[in-house]
Design a protein around this motif. Sequence first.
Motif, PDB file in Angstrom:
ATOM      1  N   LEU A 122     -45.846 -30.250 -19.771  1.00  0.00           N
ATOM      2  CA  LEU A 122     -44.909 -29.404 -20.531  1.00  0.00           C
ATOM      3  C   LEU A 122     -44.080 -28.540 -19.601  1.00  0.00           C
ATOM      4  O   LEU A 122     -42.866 -28.377 -19.811  1.00  0.00           O
ATOM      5  CB  LEU A 122     -45.678 -28.541 -21.534  1.00  0.00           C
ATOM      6  CG  LEU A 122     -46.413 -29.278 -22.651  1.00  0.00           C
ATOM      7  CD1 LEU A 122     -46.955 -28.273 -23.673  1.00  0.00           C
ATOM      8  CD2 LEU A 122     -45.517 -30.292 -23.339  1.00  0.00           C
ATOM      9  N   ALA A 165     -43.289 -27.658 -30.038  1.00  0.00           N
ATOM     10  CA  ALA A 165     -43.492 -28.307 -28.740  1.00  0.00           C
ATOM     11  C   ALA A 165     -43.298 -29.815 -28.864  1.00  0.00           C
ATOM     12  O   ALA A 165     -42.655 -30.439 -28.017  1.00  0.00           O
ATOM     13  CB  ALA A 165     -44.891 -27.990 -28.213  1.00  0.00           C
ATOM     14  N   LYS A 177     -36.837 -34.769 -25.297  1.00  0.00           N
ATOM     15  CA  LYS A 177     -36.835 -35.204 -23.900  1.00  0.00           C
ATOM     16  C   LYS A 177     -37.011 -36.717 -23.802  1.00  0.00           C
ATOM     17  O   LYS A 177     -36.352 -37.390 -22.997  1.00  0.00           O
ATOM     18  CB  LYS A 177     -37.961 -34.498 -23.135  1.00  0.00           C
ATOM     19  CG  LYS A 177     -37.850 -32.985 -23.084  1.00  0.00           C
ATOM     20  CD  LYS A 177     -36.735 -32.514 -22.176  1.00  0.00           C
ATOM     21  CE  LYS A 177     -36.747 -30.995 -22.044  1.00  0.00           C
ATOM     22  NZ  LYS A 177     -35.678 -30.497 -21.140  1.00  0.00           N
ATOM     23  N   ALA A 229     -39.647 -30.654 -29.116  1.00  0.00           N
ATOM     24  CA  ALA A 229     -38.989 -30.552 -27.815  1.00  0.00           C
ATOM     25  C   ALA A 229     -39.347 -31.747 -26.930  1.00  0.00           C
ATOM     26  O   ALA A 229     -38.505 -32.275 -26.197  1.00  0.00           O
ATOM     27  CB  ALA A 229     -39.389 -29.244 -27.127  1.00  0.00           C
ATOM     28  N   ILE A 230     -40.593 -32.191 -27.004  1.00  0.00           N
ATOM     29  CA  ILE A 230     -41.022 -33.360 -26.232  1.00  0.00           C
ATOM     30  C   ILE A 230     -40.247 -34.602 -26.666  1.00  0.00           C
ATOM     31  O   ILE A 230     -39.778 -35.395 -25.836  1.00  0.00           O
ATOM     32  CB  ILE A 230     -42.542 -33.588 -26.419  1.00  0.00           C
ATOM     33  CG1 ILE A 230     -43.333 -32.472 -25.735  1.00  0.00           C
ATOM     34  CG2 ILE A 230     -42.953 -34.954 -25.857  1.00  0.00           C
ATOM     35  CD1 ILE A 230     -44.795 -32.453 -26.106  1.00  0.00           C
ATOM     36  N   VAL A 266     -40.824 -27.300 -21.386  1.00  0.00           N
ATOM     37  CA  VAL A 266     -41.180 -27.074 -22.789  1.00  0.00           C
ATOM     38  C   VAL A 266     -42.142 -25.891 -22.833  1.00  0.00           C
ATOM     39  O   VAL A 266     -43.219 -25.945 -22.246  1.00  0.00           O
ATOM     40  CB  VAL A 266     -41.855 -28.321 -23.406  1.00  0.00           C
ATOM     41  CG1 VAL A 266     -42.326 -28.016 -24.827  1.00  0.00           C
ATOM     42  CG2 VAL A 266     -40.892 -29.490 -23.393  1.00  0.00           C
TER      43      VAL A 266
END
Length: 296
Positions: free
Chosen positions: A245, A258, A265, A261-262, A250
């Motif tokens: 992370l 989270a 990516k 956001a992952i 993140v």
Amino acid sequence: MPANKKKLELDLSAFPTGSVTEYSTLVCLACVFDIFTTQLGFAPRTAYSEIRKYSPTIAELTAPKASRPFFDSDDKKAHCPYCNAAKRWHAPLETIRIEGGKATDAARRALIKKLPQKDDQFQVIETKSDKRAIFFDWLDTLVRNLDLDDSTWLFEATRAYLARIEPKTDWNEVFAGLRAVRRSQRLTAGWERESSRLFLAPKLYNEALIIQYLVSRSHVHGGQTLEGRLTLFELVRRLRYSGYLDAQDVSGTDQSLALDAILEKLAGVGNVKLYHIVDRREFLDKVKSVYARYAA
């Protein structure tokens, strides 16, 4: 299609794995002819001419759940779920979706150049989408093609993800006879195979776990991964403790945020041009034969 007319098979071997998605659906021509003749009042001949020119939307051709006059069935003696028409009224429509980009543009142009031009046997439709939508389309297709009751799906999901991010590698060869996928304690990037074990750098291994979790979270309580069954809380905690992370920038303690956001990516940002090649050959042949019966 006449038995003596050999169907041209499209060679997709030049395209990187993961850049091409294939869709198939059936259209009930009894429903279609009914719409044109009964509801719109067209004469059979006029209906035939209009149906030949008919171009379904990309949404109709690629929808996870088909709607009238389209339906999906693997039954060789299937009947239309809407009007009960027999197989002789059903026309298949196959669609190939190619993601645009440097890895596919040359192969796509070469493929399209080889397609027959007569009678609009093939249609090429260009659309745009964003990378996040493409990622989830890929993920949905992966889920539908995996048997989550077969333990080998963990390897299959891992291979599919690796093929998506490193398309030039022959992953079928890499995974042949494989018995284990492990996190490497030595590699900082990439992967290596030793005997029957595949070692992935920590970043790759963590992303493989994420894909496995996403694939299986609706199938079992939590998500099944190479590290066992994980809840979202446990997955995010592992990713945090491994440094993944922080490396992906993140932050925050909310697991749902989270994960979102992952995924951003993993999917990437920006738009992607899509090229849909619609194979109408069998559709056109079936429309002709159906019209002959309909007008008799």
